[in-house]
Design an enzyme around this catalytic site. Structure first.
Site, short mmCIF file in Angstrom:
data_model
loop_
_atom_site.label_atom_id
_atom_site.label_comp_id
_atom_site.label_asym_id
_atom_site.label_seq_id
_atom_site.Cartn_x
_atom_site.Cartn_y
_atom_site.Cartn_z
N ASP A 49 0.83 -1.20 0.00
CA ASP A 49 0.00 0.00 0.00
C ASP A 49 0.87 1.26 0.00
O ASP A 49 0.35 2.38 -0.09
CB ASP A 49 -1.02 -0.01 1.15
CG ASP A 49 -0.37 -0.06 2.52
OD1 ASP A 49 0.87 -0.17 2.60
OD2 ASP A 49 -1.12 0.02 3.52
N LYS A 118 -1.33 -9.46 2.67
CA LYS A 118 -0.60 -9.03 3.86
C LYS A 118 -1.49 -8.06 4.63
O LYS A 118 -2.19 -7.24 4.02
CB LYS A 118 0.72 -8.36 3.49
CG LYS A 118 1.46 -7.77 4.70
CD LYS A 118 2.91 -7.43 4.38
CE LYS A 118 3.09 -6.08 3.73
NZ LYS A 118 2.62 -4.93 4.52
N GLU A 120 -1.56 -5.62 8.50
CA GLU A 120 -0.77 -5.09 9.61
C GLU A 120 -1.42 -5.42 10.95
O GLU A 120 -2.66 -5.42 11.06
CB GLU A 120 -0.63 -3.56 9.48
CG GLU A 120 0.16 -3.16 8.25
CD GLU A 120 0.39 -1.65 8.15
OE1 GLU A 120 0.03 -0.90 9.09
OE2 GLU A 120 0.93 -1.22 7.11
N GLU A 187 9.04 -4.55 10.44
CA GLU A 187 9.42 -3.23 9.90
C GLU A 187 9.97 -2.32 10.99
O GLU A 187 9.34 -2.14 12.05
CB GLU A 187 8.21 -2.55 9.23
CG GLU A 187 8.61 -1.18 8.67
CD GLU A 187 7.64 -0.55 7.69
OE1 GLU A 187 6.62 -1.19 7.34
OE2 GLU A 187 7.92 0.59 7.27
O1 KIV Z 1 3.49 -1.12 1.56
C1 KIV Z 1 4.66 -1.54 1.58
O2 KIV Z 1 5.47 -1.27 0.70
C2 KIV Z 1 5.05 -2.37 2.72
C3 KIV Z 1 6.51 -2.59 2.93
C4 KIV Z 1 7.12 -1.39 3.51
C5 KIV Z 1 6.76 -3.81 3.75
O3 KIV Z 1 4.23 -2.80 3.47
#
Ligand code: KIV
Length: 274
Positions: A49, A118, A120, A187
Site C-alpha cells: 500500500d 498481507k 498489519e 518493519e
Molecule cells: O506497503 C509496503 O510497501 C510495505 C513494505 C514497507 C513492507 O508494506
C-alpha cells in the site's frame, strides 16, 4: 542468486518452507513492467500500500482503497510468472471484523489471482488471521512499525530501541505465527530484537529496517532505485535513477523544441514517391 526451481509460480507454502534456509528476496512492484524485472530475481513481489505514496503522492497509506490495490495487483500478476505475489490489505478493509477481512481478502484473491495477502497488526489481528487462513487465504503478517496506524503512532519511528518495549512486539510476532500466517514482515525494529524474533518464531521473518539475520528482506523498489525524494535510514540505494531520468527528459524536451526529434529514423516515409 535466483532460487527458482522451475517455471511454476512460488506459493505461500514454498515461502514458509524457506524458514532458516536461503534468504527470501522480496521487492515491491505496482506495475507490469517493474514486476517483470523483479520476477526474474526475486522470490516474492509485494504490491504494497506504499503505492499510495509512490504512485499517488499521498502523505500516508491511510487513504489507499481496496480498488487501488486490486488494480495494481492485477498489473503485477500480468507482469510476473514465477514470484509469489502478495497484495496488501489497505487500511479500513479488514479491521472492523473477521468477516469484513474475509470479504476484502477474497476479492483481492479472486480479482487479481495473487497468492497471498498481507495485513498489519499482531495480537489484535490474530483472530482475523486465523479466520482467513482456515478459509483458504494465505496471510503474511506485518509487525513493528505499522504505517497504517500513523494517526495513533504520531510518527514513523523505529520500534523496540529500548529493551523495555520488546515484550509487546515479540508477543505480536508470536501471535501472528500461532494464528497461521506463513511469514511476517518486521518493519523498523531494533536489530537485536529482530534477530531474537527471527530465532524464536517458526515462520520466515521478512525484514525492512530490521536485521540481516531475518529469513528474508523487502524494500520499496522506487526507494532502492533512487527515485524517492526522501527515504528512511534502512534503505540502501542500489541505483540513482532520478538524475538519469531527468537528463533524458531534458534532452527530449530540448530536441522537441529544436525539431531534431523526431529524426528521419523515427518517421514513416511513403513506400512510393507521391
Ligand atoms: O506497503 C509496503 O510497501 C510495505 C513494505 C514497507 C513492507 O508494506
Amino acid at each position: 542468486m535466483s532460487v527458482h526451481r522451475d517455471d511454476r509460480r512460488l506459493t505461500a507454502p514454498d515461502i514458509l518452507a524457506r524458514k532458516g534456509g536461503v534468504p527470501i528476496a522480496m521487492l515491491t512492484s505496482y506495475h507490469a513492467h517493474t514486476a517483470r524485472l523483479a520476477d526474474q530475481h526475486c522470490d516474492s513481489i509485494l504490491v504494497g500500500d506504499s503505492l499510495g505514496m509512490v504512485m499517488h503522492g499521498l502523505e500516508t497509506t491511510v487513504p489507499v482503497t481496496l480498488d487501488m490495490m486490486i488494480l495494481q495487483g492485477l498489473a503485477v500478476m500480468r507482469g510476473s510468472k514465477r514470484a509469489l505475489v502478495v497484495v496488501d490489505m489497505p487500511f479500513g478493509s479488514y479491521e472492523a471484523s473477521k468477516e469484513q477481512a474475509f470479504h476484502a481478502a477474497a476479492r483481492i484473491l479472486k480479482e487479481t489471482g495473487c497468492g497471498a495477502i498481507k495485513l498489519e497488526g499482531g495480537v489484535r489481528m490474530a483472530e482475523t488471521i486465523r479466520f482467513l487462513v482456515e478459509r483458504g487465504i494465505p496471510v503474511m503478517g506485518h509487525v513493528g512499525l505499522t504505517p497504517q496506524s500513523i494517526n495513533t503512532l504520531g510518527s514513523f519511528r523505529a520500534q523496540g530501541r529500548d529493551p523495555a518495549d520488546w515484550a509487546p512486539i515479540e508477543a505480536d510476532a508470536r501471535a501472528v505465527a500461532e494464528a497461521g500466517a506463513f511469514s511476517v514482515v518486521l518493519e523498523a525494529i531494533a536489530e537485536p530484537l529482530a534477530a531474537k524474533i527471527t530465532k524464536d518464531v517458526p515462520i520466515p521473518t521478512i525484514g525492512i529496517g530490521a536485521s540481516a539475520t531475518c529469513d528474508g528482506q523487502v524494500l520499496v523498489l522506487e526507494d532502492m532505485l533512487g527515485l524517492s525524494p526522501r527515504v528512511p535510514k534502512f534503505v540502501k540505494r542500489y541505483a540513482d535513477l532520478g538524475p538519469s531520468i531527468e537528463r533524458a527528459v531534458a534532452a527530449y524536451a530540448e530536441e522537441v523544441r529544436s525539431r531534431t526529434f523526431p529524426g528521419p529514423e523515427n518517421v514513416y516515409p511513403v513506400k512510393k514517391a507521391p
